[in-house]
Structure formats: C-alpha cells, structure tokens
Design a protein around this motif. Structure first.
Motif, PDB file in Angstrom:
ATOM      1  N   ALA A  87       0.819  -1.214   0.000  1.00  0.00           N
ATOM      2  CA  ALA A  87       0.000   0.000   0.000  1.00  0.00           C
ATOM      3  C   ALA A  87       0.853   1.264   0.000  1.00  0.00           C
ATOM      4  O   ALA A  87       0.526   2.248  -0.663  1.00  0.00           O
ATOM      5  N   ALA A  88       1.941   1.261   0.760  1.00  0.00           N
ATOM      6  CA  ALA A  88       2.812   2.442   0.852  1.00  0.00           C
ATOM      7  C   ALA A  88       4.263   1.984   0.789  1.00  0.00           C
ATOM      8  O   ALA A  88       4.978   2.005   1.797  1.00  0.00           O
ATOM      9  N   PRO A  89       4.730   1.556  -0.384  1.00  0.00           N
ATOM     10  CA  PRO A  89       6.078   1.002  -0.495  1.00  0.00           C
ATOM     11  C   PRO A  89       7.166   2.067  -0.357  1.00  0.00           C
ATOM     12  O   PRO A  89       6.930   3.251  -0.589  1.00  0.00           O
ATOM     13  N   LEU A  90       8.369   1.603  -0.005  1.00  0.00           N
ATOM     14  CA  LEU A  90       9.516   2.505   0.109  1.00  0.00           C
ATOM     15  C   LEU A  90       9.826   3.134  -1.245  1.00  0.00           C
ATOM     16  O   LEU A  90      10.027   4.344  -1.343  1.00  0.00           O
ATOM     17  N   VAL A  91       9.898   2.322  -2.291  1.00  0.00           N
ATOM     18  CA  VAL A  91       9.947   2.860  -3.654  1.00  0.00           C
ATOM     19  C   VAL A  91       8.496   3.085  -4.069  1.00  0.00           C
ATOM     20  O   VAL A  91       7.715   2.139  -4.126  1.00  0.00           O
ATOM     21  N   PRO A  92       8.088   4.328  -4.337  1.00  0.00           N
ATOM     22  CA  PRO A  92       6.658   4.651  -4.424  1.00  0.00           C
ATOM     23  C   PRO A  92       5.973   4.161  -5.700  1.00  0.00           C
ATOM     24  O   PRO A  92       5.533   4.951  -6.540  1.00  0.00           O
ATOM     25  N   PHE A  93       5.856   2.839  -5.835  1.00  0.00           N
ATOM     26  CA  PHE A  93       5.146   2.284  -6.986  1.00  0.00           C
ATOM     27  C   PHE A  93       3.679   2.714  -6.982  1.00  0.00           C
ATOM     28  O   PHE A  93       3.060   2.842  -8.048  1.00  0.00           O
ATOM     29  N   ASP A  94       3.107   2.924  -5.791  1.00  0.00           N
ATOM     30  CA  ASP A  94       1.719   3.373  -5.719  1.00  0.00           C
ATOM     31  C   ASP A  94       1.546   4.737  -6.368  1.00  0.00           C
ATOM     32  O   ASP A  94       0.540   5.000  -7.043  1.00  0.00           O
ATOM     33  N   LEU A  95       2.532   5.609  -6.191  1.00  0.00           N
ATOM     34  CA  LEU A  95       2.463   6.935  -6.806  1.00  0.00           C
ATOM     35  C   LEU A  95       2.794   6.887  -8.295  1.00  0.00           C
ATOM     36  O   LEU A  95       2.204   7.625  -9.091  1.00  0.00           O
TER      37      LEU A  95
END
Length: 464
Positions: A261-269
């Motif tokens: 949901a909130a990955p360190l590498v912002p794949f969600d963004l």
C-alpha cells in the motif's frame, strides 16, 4: 495572552503555516538546501587543491565527490520513508545535524580516507535534507501558493549552484581548503535552531520501517551507479558485474514492494499517470541538462581557449536565468497545467541546446552568454511546474515519498547525462561536445513531448 505563531506546537494545518511562521520555516528550508547544494559545487572546484595537499592521485581524489553523491542517491528514498514514519520535521533536523557534523569531520580530516568517510557522513545528512525538502514546502505553503513556493525553492538551488565556484575560489584565496567545510558548522547550527523553532509539525504514519527494502534499494541504486561509472571509465568487464548485481537487487525489490500500500519505492504513486509522466520528464530533462553541463567546460577551455575562471563565468548565465524564470513559472503553475508550461519550457531549452551546438571556435563571450541564457530560461520554466505536479499529485500522507522520488529522479538524470557525455568524448573525437549538445537537444525535445502528454491525463491534483 495569545501565543506567538512561532510557538505553535500542534501539527501543521493542511493548508500551510500562518504568517510570519511560514517565512521562518521557508528560511530554515532554504538555509539547509543552500548548504547541501553549495557543498557539492565547492568540492568540485577545490578537488585539485585538496588532492595536491593530501598527496592523492586524481583518480583517487574523485571519491571525495563520488562518495557524497553516492551516499545521497542510496539514502534518498529510505529517508523519505522514514520521514513519513517519524515526521518530516524530525528527519530534516536530523539531516541538517548530520550534515553539520560531517562538515566538521571534513574540516578535521588529514587523509584521503578520512575525508572520504566524512563526505559519506555529509551525504547521509544531505539526503535527509533533500528527501524531505519538498514535503516540508508542501506543508509550509497554502495549496494556492504551492507553485510559488516550489519556484522560490528552485531559485535558491540555482543561485547556490551559480555562486558555488565563486565561493570556493574566494575561500581558497584567503584560507586553506579545510575552511570550505568549516564554514558550514555555524550556518548548520543556526539552521537547526531555526528549524526546531519554525518547521511544520506533521502526523507520523506509524507504519513499520522496511529495513529489507531499504537495503535492496541501496544495493540497486549503489551498484547501478558504481557499475555505470566503471563502465564509462574502465570498460565492459569492470562494470558489468556491478550492474548485474544491481539488476538482481532491483528485481527482488520490485517483487517485495510492488503490491504494498505504501512502499519505500513509491510504486503506488508511479501508477498515478500525472506523477509517473512527471517523474519520467524530470529524469530525461536532467539528463539533457547534465550532457551540456559536463561537455561545455571542456569545449570552452580546450577549443575556445578560455581560462578556468572565464569558464566558470561563462557557465553562470545558465543558473542565473533559471533563477529568473523559475519563480514566474511557479506562479503560473498555480493557475495553468504543468504539462503545457513544462512543454513550452523544454521546447525553449531544446532550442537553446541546439543553438549552443552551432558555436564556432571564434565565438565571443556574448555569443555564448545569450545561448546559455536561453537554456536557463527554458529549463527554469519547466522545472517549477514539473516539481509542483509531482508534489501535488501525491496524497498528503505520501508527500515524503513524492519528494524523495523527485530528488531521486533528478540525481538519476544527472548521472545518466554525465555518463553519456563520457561516451561521446570516448567515441566522437573532435565533435564530442557538439554531438553531446545535439543529443541533449533531442532528449529535451522528447521530454517536451512527454510533458505535453500530461495534458491528456486526468488531472488528479490541482495544477497537474
């Protein structure tokens, strides 16, 4: 009695800080950013002097610069994630403190190994500053003024980059190289005091910090950059093993992070169209910028016969022009789409690079200067709206990840551009600079097209 705005202890409101606290917060942000940018420029100029006094070879002394940049690149996204967990203010203040301690350690170093280790410490602190900077700007300014705030941030960065060589020369003319780093100590102490007093407070996320992802991120970015540098300097064999290691770490990182949901590498963004396109535009445009930045000094000195001092002066119109156009573009970005403004800016930037490629061996300072101004005006007109689009496209709770990705995109683009210049110098011979500039022109033109594609994406955030 009513409390002073500076004494507010609650979390920052969603729509920025009140005046005058906003101004003090901005000053704290600017002081830290200026230090970190100046330090990179100063070290580049002073490298021959430091290498001579430490009796180090040119190849070995390069690590005084590389160690700083590598530490920043490896730590940006992990520290952005840590900012979301602990609060942006805490990580930023810690970053300034570590940078200041690293500066003191640099000033007290008497060996190349000690100075390199101190530069790594400085880079860790600079990563804390750069990764959180955009998030703090977002919480400092009201949404309606966000573009203006990001534009002013770009002015500070551009002016710091422009005056770096002059500051380094002035210090070296009066004092030893250690003072290049020692001057940061009182400035850093003042920035910490001001930051504790004025920076916005944000609610921490309480998400657990993913140490495994942070390690994989460091391996992926660190090995990639080291491998590409080895590839450019020493040939295929030296770099391929590191690049293969980076690829393995990257695959493991993607598999671990992709569905979180909130990955360190912002794949969600990156799945948000406007965010992904803006990041891609940033990487490509900074690669084009660095192609010119690294190729032009060689052309000015080796072909046009300018001195090192004259070369520094000839490079100055570019960042000064950025400082002029970035605030205007930032204000316009609060009203008009970033895709349109960025596309116009990058088209002007591409035209400037194309004009620079037409310089002849007898070119005057005026002929060079106005072309540099065109490049700077175009790049500044692109940079502020693009940065605003990146920051505002992310939810407030993911502002740190957006800022970390923005800084990572800039550093990756600059790294690729510098390495590409090395390839041109290796293979293109006498036309290396002209070919590098033409390549930069083509890359900037592609970036302009990518920027205009954002006009067809849903406007998920104001100003996108």
């Amino acid at each position: 009695m009513s409390k002073s705005p500076l004494a507010v202890d609650a979390a920052a409101p969603v729509d920025g800080l009140p005046v005058p606290r906003r101004y003090w917060s901005v000053l704290a942000i600017w002081m830290a950013m200026a230090m970190s940018v100046l330090d990179g420029a100063i070290a580049n100029v002073a490298l021959p002097t430091i290498a001579r006094e430490l009796q180090a070879s040119a190849a070995a002394s390069i690590w005084i610069v590389n160690a700083y940049q590598l530490a920043i690149t490896v730590c940006l996204l992990p520290l952005a994630a840590l900012g979301e967990k602990l609060g942006y203010r805490r990580v930023y203040i810690a970053g300034v403190a570590v940078f200041t301690l690293g500066s003191l350690a640099c000033a007290l170093s008497h060996t190349l190994e000690g100075l390199t280790a101190a530069r790594i410490l400085q880079g860790l602190g600079a990563a804390g500053i750069m990764s959180i900077n955009s998030a703090l700007v977002r919480f400092t300014y009201p949404q309606r003024m966000l573009g203006r705030g990001i534009g002013l941030n770009a002015v500070v960065i551009s002016i710091s980059a422009a005056i770096g060589p002059t500051v380094a020369s002035a210090i070296l003319a009066r004092a030893s190289w250690e003072w290049l780093f020692a001057v940061n100590v009182p400035i850093g102490a003042a920035a910490i005091a001001l930051a504790v007093w004025a920076l916005p407070r944000t609610e921490p996320s309480h998400r657990p910090f993913d140490w495994i992802s942070a390690l994989l991120n460091g391996l992926a970015f660190g090995l990639l950059i080291l491998g590409l540098e080895n590839l450019a300097r020493e040939g295929l064999g030296a770099g391929l093993l590191k690049i293969a290691g980076a690829a393995i770490a990257a695959v493991l990182l993607v598999r671990r992070e992709l569905d979180r949901a909130a990955p360190l590498v912002p794949f969600d963004l990156l799945r948000i169209p406007i965010f992904g396109l803006s990041i891609a535009t940033s990487i490509v445009s900074f690669a084009a910028q660095m192609l010119a930045y690294t190729a032009l000094p060689f052309y000015f000195q080796e072909v046009l016969g300018r001195s090192a001092v004259a070369t520094g002066l000839l490079m100055t119109p570019w960042p000064l022009a950025v400082a002029l156009s970035a605030p205007l573009a930032g204000r316009l970005a609060d009203r008009y789409p970033a895709g349109l403004l960025g596309g116009v800016g990058l088209a002007v930037f591409a035209g400037g690079l194309g004009l620079l490629s037409t310089l002849h061996p007898g070119a005057s300072d005026l002929e060079i200067g106005w072309r540099m101004v065109v490049c700077g005006l175009g790049f500044g007109f692109f940079q502020s709206p693009n940065n605003r689009a990146i920051v505002s496209a992310a939810p407030l709770s993911r502002s740190g990840a957006a800022g970390g990705m923005l800084a990572t995109a800039r550093l990756l683009g600059q790294t690729f551009g510098a390495l590409a210049t090395g390839v041109f110098f290796h293979f293109a011979g006498p036309r290396a600079t002209a070919d590098a500039l033409l390549a930069g022109c083509a890359v900037a033109a592609v970036a302009a097209g990518v920027s205009l594609l954002r006009l067809r994406t849903p406007r998920l955030a104001l100003g996108a």
